[in-house]
Design a protein around this motif. Structure first.
Motif, PDB file in Angstrom:
ATOM      1  N   VAL A  53       0.839  -1.204   0.000  1.00 29.73           N
ATOM      2  CA  VAL A  53       0.000   0.000   0.000  1.00 29.73           C
ATOM      3  C   VAL A  53       0.871   1.250   0.000  1.00 29.73           C
ATOM      4  O   VAL A  53       0.614   2.211  -0.744  1.00 29.73           O
ATOM      5  CB  VAL A  53      -0.944   0.000   1.220  1.00 29.73           C
ATOM      6  N   MET A  54       1.915   1.250   0.812  1.00 33.87           N
ATOM      7  CA  MET A  54       2.767   2.429   0.911  1.00 33.87           C
ATOM      8  C   MET A  54       3.523   2.693  -0.391  1.00 33.87           C
ATOM      9  O   MET A  54       3.690   3.842  -0.802  1.00 33.87           O
ATOM     10  CB  MET A  54       3.741   2.272   2.078  1.00 33.87           C
ATOM     11  N   ILE A  55       3.986   1.628  -1.050  1.00 37.12           N
ATOM     12  CA  ILE A  55       4.697   1.811  -2.320  1.00 37.12           C
ATOM     13  C   ILE A  55       3.750   2.379  -3.377  1.00 37.12           C
ATOM     14  O   ILE A  55       4.091   3.326  -4.101  1.00 37.12           O
ATOM     15  CB  ILE A  55       5.300   0.476  -2.802  1.00 37.12           C
ATOM     16  N   ALA A  56       2.551   1.802  -3.479  1.00 34.95           N
ATOM     17  CA  ALA A  56       1.579   2.283  -4.465  1.00 34.95           C
ATOM     18  C   ALA A  56       1.180   3.726  -4.187  1.00 34.95           C
ATOM     19  O   ALA A  56       1.095   4.545  -5.107  1.00 34.95           O
ATOM     20  CB  ALA A  56       0.349   1.373  -4.478  1.00 34.95           C
ATOM     21  N   ALA A  57       0.944   4.040  -2.923  1.00 34.53           N
ATOM     22  CA  ALA A  57       0.554   5.408  -2.568  1.00 34.53           C
ATOM     23  C   ALA A  57       1.671   6.392  -2.899  1.00 34.53           C
ATOM     24  O   ALA A  57       1.407   7.529  -3.320  1.00 34.53           O
ATOM     25  CB  ALA A  57       0.210   5.483  -1.080  1.00 34.53           C
ATOM     26  N   SER A  58       2.908   5.960  -2.729  1.00 36.71           N
ATOM     27  CA  SER A  58       4.038   6.848  -3.009  1.00 36.71           C
ATOM     28  C   SER A  58       4.058   7.289  -4.463  1.00 36.71           C
ATOM     29  O   SER A  58       4.382   8.448  -4.765  1.00 36.71           O
ATOM     30  CB  SER A  58       5.360   6.145  -2.666  1.00 36.71           C
ATOM     31  N   PHE A  59       3.694   6.370  -5.370  1.00 35.45           N
ATOM     32  CA  PHE A  59       3.687   6.764  -6.781  1.00 35.45           C
ATOM     33  C   PHE A  59       2.361   7.378  -7.201  1.00 35.45           C
ATOM     34  O   PHE A  59       2.306   8.521  -7.659  1.00 35.45           O
ATOM     35  CB  PHE A  59       4.000   5.576  -7.689  1.00 35.45           C
ATOM     36  N   TRP A  60       1.278   6.615  -7.060  1.00 40.74           N
ATOM     37  CA  TRP A  60      -0.008   7.045  -7.615  1.00 40.74           C
ATOM     38  C   TRP A  60      -0.553   8.308  -6.947  1.00 40.74           C
ATOM     39  O   TRP A  60      -1.155   9.154  -7.618  1.00 40.74           O
ATOM     40  CB  TRP A  60      -1.030   5.910  -7.496  1.00 40.74           C
ATOM     41  N   ALA A 154      -4.673  17.784  -8.343  1.00 31.88           N
ATOM     42  CA  ALA A 154      -5.128  17.195  -7.086  1.00 31.88           C
ATOM     43  C   ALA A 154      -6.653  17.207  -7.031  1.00 31.88           C
ATOM     44  O   ALA A 154      -7.299  18.094  -7.580  1.00 31.88           O
ATOM     45  CB  ALA A 154      -4.552  17.973  -5.899  1.00 31.88           C
ATOM     46  N   SER A 155      -7.217  16.214  -6.358  1.00 33.93           N
ATOM     47  CA  SER A 155      -8.668  16.156  -6.187  1.00 33.93           C
ATOM     48  C   SER A 155      -8.981  15.657  -4.791  1.00 33.93           C
ATOM     49  O   SER A 155      -8.180  14.925  -4.181  1.00 33.93           O
ATOM     50  CB  SER A 155      -9.307  15.221  -7.218  1.00 33.93           C
ATOM     51  N   LEU A 156     -10.143  16.052  -4.286  1.00 37.75           N
ATOM     52  CA  LEU A 156     -10.541  15.584  -2.966  1.00 37.75           C
ATOM     53  C   LEU A 156     -10.714  14.076  -2.949  1.00 37.75           C
ATOM     54  O   LEU A 156     -10.329  13.404  -1.995  1.00 37.75           O
ATOM     55  CB  LEU A 156     -11.847  16.266  -2.541  1.00 37.75           C
ATOM     56  N   LEU A 160      -8.833  11.519  -0.489  1.00 39.67           N
ATOM     57  CA  LEU A 160      -9.580  10.557   0.317  1.00 39.67           C
ATOM     58  C   LEU A 160      -9.117   9.132   0.027  1.00 39.67           C
ATOM     59  O   LEU A 160      -9.030   8.307   0.943  1.00 39.67           O
ATOM     60  CB  LEU A 160     -11.076  10.691   0.042  1.00 39.67           C
ATOM     61  N   ALA A 161      -8.820   8.839  -1.233  1.00 38.45           N
ATOM     62  CA  ALA A 161      -8.317   7.508  -1.589  1.00 38.45           C
ATOM     63  C   ALA A 161      -7.006   7.222  -0.861  1.00 38.45           C
ATOM     64  O   ALA A 161      -6.779   6.111  -0.371  1.00 38.45           O
ATOM     65  CB  ALA A 161      -8.121   7.405  -3.097  1.00 38.45           C
ATOM     66  N   LEU A 162      -6.145   8.235  -0.785  1.00 40.82           N
ATOM     67  CA  LEU A 162      -4.877   8.073  -0.065  1.00 40.82           C
ATOM     68  C   LEU A 162      -5.136   7.798   1.410  1.00 40.82           C
ATOM     69  O   LEU A 162      -4.519   6.901   1.994  1.00 40.82           O
ATOM     70  CB  LEU A 162      -4.023   9.335  -0.228  1.00 40.82           C
ATOM     71  N   ILE A 265      -5.884   0.438  -7.300  1.00 43.12           N
ATOM     72  CA  ILE A 265      -7.297   0.468  -7.685  1.00 43.12           C
ATOM     73  C   ILE A 265      -8.016   1.624  -6.995  1.00 43.12           C
ATOM     74  O   ILE A 265      -8.788   2.366  -7.616  1.00 43.12           O
ATOM     75  CB  ILE A 265      -7.984  -0.862  -7.367  1.00 43.12           C
ATOM     76  N   LEU A 266      -7.768   1.780  -5.697  1.00 46.68           N
ATOM     77  CA  LEU A 266      -8.395   2.868  -4.955  1.00 46.68           C
ATOM     78  C   LEU A 266      -8.060   4.226  -5.563  1.00 46.68           C
ATOM     79  O   LEU A 266      -8.938   5.070  -5.760  1.00 46.68           O
ATOM     80  CB  LEU A 266      -7.927   2.833  -3.489  1.00 46.68           C
ATOM     81  N   ASP A 267      -6.763   4.426  -5.847  1.00 43.53           N
ATOM     82  CA  ASP A 267      -6.347   5.735  -6.345  1.00 43.53           C
ATOM     83  C   ASP A 267      -6.883   6.005  -7.744  1.00 43.53           C
ATOM     84  O   ASP A 267      -7.344   7.111  -8.052  1.00 43.53           O
ATOM     85  CB  ASP A 267      -4.826   5.825  -6.348  1.00 43.53           C
ATOM     86  N   VAL A 268      -6.835   5.006  -8.633  1.00 37.96           N
ATOM     87  CA  VAL A 268      -7.306   5.207  -9.995  1.00 37.96           C
ATOM     88  C   VAL A 268      -8.828   5.349 -10.027  1.00 37.96           C
ATOM     89  O   VAL A 268      -9.384   6.190 -10.734  1.00 37.96           O
ATOM     90  CB  VAL A 268      -6.848   4.044 -10.897  1.00 37.96           C
TER      91      VAL A 268
END
Length: 271
Positions: A53-60, A154-156, A160-162, A265-268
């Motif tokens: 999760v942390m790796i994906a959040a760091s990029f996306w 950026a979007s709300l 929120l996904a993050l 998936i959450l971020d996209v």
């Protein structure tokens, strides 16, 4: 839910988001009330999931928006993002050398920081997860700050996904403190209290990150990359090694890939 949060002052949006992530840390710590035995495979799998999760959040959620924002500036887009990313890693590396802490699964002989032997095991474990939560809180604060500044990248929903992704991976982080303490003979109540306490730093660091970018808008790309670098350092220096040192490497790796996929998936989907 998004409509309700949209109506709030941005600083309250940050506070609510990080109270959620703190609550998820407490939920993970509460797992000590549901089991009598310590399951090492379960903990290693959850730590691997948290790393993904942390790796994906760091990029996306951080690096990709940072690059988009930097493209509208006068400098080459890669320059502030690269600097911020490396500074974030260096910042956490410095704290890692100073803050007394103990990685999950590690014996007291492997405690790190200044004079770690003068601290209790419970304190060192809490401080280790607190080290995780500093960049996570900064990431949430900076993401909401970018939304408040009206950045087109950026979007709300993305912020929120993050917060949701970090909240999900905070479950294993809370358990990573409470379960070893239960194994070491602490009561369930004390193990839970120490575990949930590690999430307290997230609201604090999130507010700091939010205020920093709110007052100094030009640093947004650098700040997002800074948070990404801090998270990547934590993942590679602590989370992944801790998930594999008991021999459950395949489980940890597959759990990491699952965590990465869910966060992507959450971020996209939401961002």
């Amino acid at each position: 839910m998004i409509d309700f949060i949209l109506g709030l002052d941005p600083i309250f949006q940050v506070i609510i988001a990080t109270l959620f992530t703190w609550g998820m840390t407490a939920l993970g710590a509460a797992l000590v009330f549901t089991t009598k035995t310590f399951n090492q495979k379960f903990l290693d799998g959850m730590l691997g999931f948290a790393g993904g999760v942390m790796i994906a959040a760091s990029f996306w959620s951080l690096l990709s928006p940072a690059l988009e924002m930097a493209e509208t500036r006068s400098l080459p887009a890669w320059l502030p993002v690269s600097i911020g990313f490396l500074l974030g890693g260096a910042f956490i590396a410095s704290i890692d050398k100073l803050l007394p802490h103990l990685h999950p699964n590690a014996p007291m002989s492997q405690a790190e920081g200044i004079r770690p032997k003068q601290r209790k095991r419970s304190t060192l474990l809490v401080l280790a997860i607190t080290l995780h939560n500093i960049p996570e809180g900064l990431a949430i604060g900076v993401s909401f700050g970018a939304v408040a500044m009206g950045s087109p990248s950026a979007s709300l929903a993305g912020a929120l996904a993050l917060a949701i992704g970090i909240g999900i991976q905070n479950i294993p982080e809370g358990a990573a403190v409470s379960m070893p303490l239960l194994r070491d003979g602490y009561t369930r109540r004390k193990s839970f209290m120490f575990g949930q306490f590690s999430g307290m730093v997230e609201p604090i660091s999130a507010v700091i990150g939010f205020l920093a970018v709110s007052f100094i808008e030009p640093i947004l790309p650098l700040a997002l990359a800074f948070a990404a670098g801090a998270m990547i350092f934590v993942v590679t220096e602590e989370v992944i090694p801790s998930s594999q040192e008991e021999g459950n490497k395949d489980l940890a790796v597959m759990s990491l890939m699952l965590g990465f996929t869910i966060m992507m998936i959450l971020d996209v989907a939401l961002g």
